[in-house]
Design an enzyme around this catalytic site. Structure first.
Site, mmCIF file in Angstrom:
data_model
loop_
_atom_site.group_PDB
_atom_site.id
_atom_site.type_symbol
_atom_site.label_atom_id
_atom_site.label_comp_id
_atom_site.label_asym_id
_atom_site.label_seq_id
_atom_site.Cartn_x
_atom_site.Cartn_y
_atom_site.Cartn_z
ATOM 1 C CE1 TYR A 197 9.098 4.733 2.768
ATOM 2 C CE2 TYR A 197 7.643 6.641 2.834
ATOM 3 C CZ TYR A 197 8.100 5.459 3.390
ATOM 4 O OH TYR A 197 7.572 5.003 4.574
ATOM 5 N NE ARG A 214 10.753 5.575 8.279
ATOM 6 C CZ ARG A 214 9.737 5.499 7.415
ATOM 7 N NH1 ARG A 214 9.758 4.567 6.476
ATOM 8 N NH2 ARG A 214 8.744 6.344 7.475
ATOM 9 N N PRO A 232 0.792 -1.229 0.000
ATOM 10 C CG PRO A 232 -0.126 -1.109 2.125
ATOM 11 C CD PRO A 232 0.525 -2.067 1.173
ATOM 12 C CG ASN A 233 -0.139 4.333 1.359
ATOM 13 O OD1 ASN A 233 -1.118 4.911 0.875
ATOM 14 N ND2 ASN A 233 -0.175 3.761 2.547
HETATM 15 C C1 DQA Z 1 8.495 0.794 3.469
HETATM 16 C C2 DQA Z 1 8.623 0.981 4.982
HETATM 17 C C3 DQA Z 1 7.295 0.772 5.684
HETATM 18 O O1 DQA Z 1 7.435 0.959 7.081
HETATM 19 C C4 DQA Z 1 6.272 1.762 5.180
HETATM 20 O O2 DQA Z 1 5.016 1.520 5.780
HETATM 21 C C5 DQA Z 1 6.179 1.791 3.694
HETATM 22 C C6 DQA Z 1 7.390 1.649 2.895
HETATM 23 C C7 DQA Z 1 9.787 1.133 2.723
HETATM 24 O O3 DQA Z 1 9.901 0.780 1.561
HETATM 25 O O4 DQA Z 1 10.675 1.801 3.278
HETATM 26 O O5 DQA Z 1 5.106 2.029 3.147
HETATM 27 O O6 DQA Z 1 8.208 -0.581 3.216
#
Ligand code: DQA
Length: 162
Positions: free
Chosen positions: A38, A123, A25-26
């Site tokens: 990111y 994090r 997701p996202n």
């Molecule tokens: C992620 C890290 C996860 O904690 C976060 O919820 C993401 C992206 C990463 O690629 O750094 O959506 O997987």
């Protein structure tokens, strides 16, 4: 990018080994989503780079992104009947919550590498546990989109030597 690319089933005309890249997701928002964490590359750019890397090695690389846990589970289940040989997965937030997606990967027994763009260990504490790492072939995090290319290089190496 479309949710799914390169979905051809293996056949006499299409005998290439297949690698499936799954994005949670996202991750469809990559490029504009918190670029300081990111990066600036979009999912489409990441996919194109991996597709070319796979093509050069004679391997079909397909990518699938979903914001829905059930759709990701379904995609993992169908990978088994499609003869996918290796999975690269960034489960995104489902990393920290999804027993269902973990169980799907265990059920199909397709080897996989877990990738994160950010260093989840540097994090918030809730990001520091993954439901996937202990059953993954390997884990790459904190290297941005380069992590996907490194994961693919490792997957190609394994396919070649299998
Ligand atoms: C992620 C890290 C996860 O904690 C976060 O919820 C993401 C992206 C990463 O690629 O750094 O959506 O997987």
């Amino acid at each position: 990018m479309s949710k799914q690319t390169g979905t051809k089933k293996p056949s006499a005309e299409n005998p290439k080994p297949r690698i499936l890249v799954l994005h949670g997701p996202n991750l469809n928002l990559l490029g504009s989503r918190e670029p300081g964490i990111y990066g600036h590359n979009t999912l489409e750019q990441i996919h194109r780079t991996m597709e070319a890397q796979g093509r050069a090695a004679g391997v079909q690389v397909e990518s699938y992104q979903s914001n829905s846990e059930g759709e990701l589970v379904d995609r993992v289940q169908s990978a088994a009947s499609e003869g996918v040989q290796f999975i690269i997965i960034n489960p995104a937030a489902y990393t920290h919550t999804s027993i269902a997606l973990r169980d799907a990967l265990t059920a199909v027994a397709i080897p996989f590498i877990e990738v994160h763009l950010s260093n989840i260990h540097a994090r918030e504490s809730f990001r520091q546990h993954s439901y996937f790492s202990d059953i993954a072939v390997g884990v790459i995090c904190g290297l941005g989109s380069t992590g996907y290319e490194l994961a693919l290089a490792a997957a190609l190496e394994r396919i070649k030597s299998s």
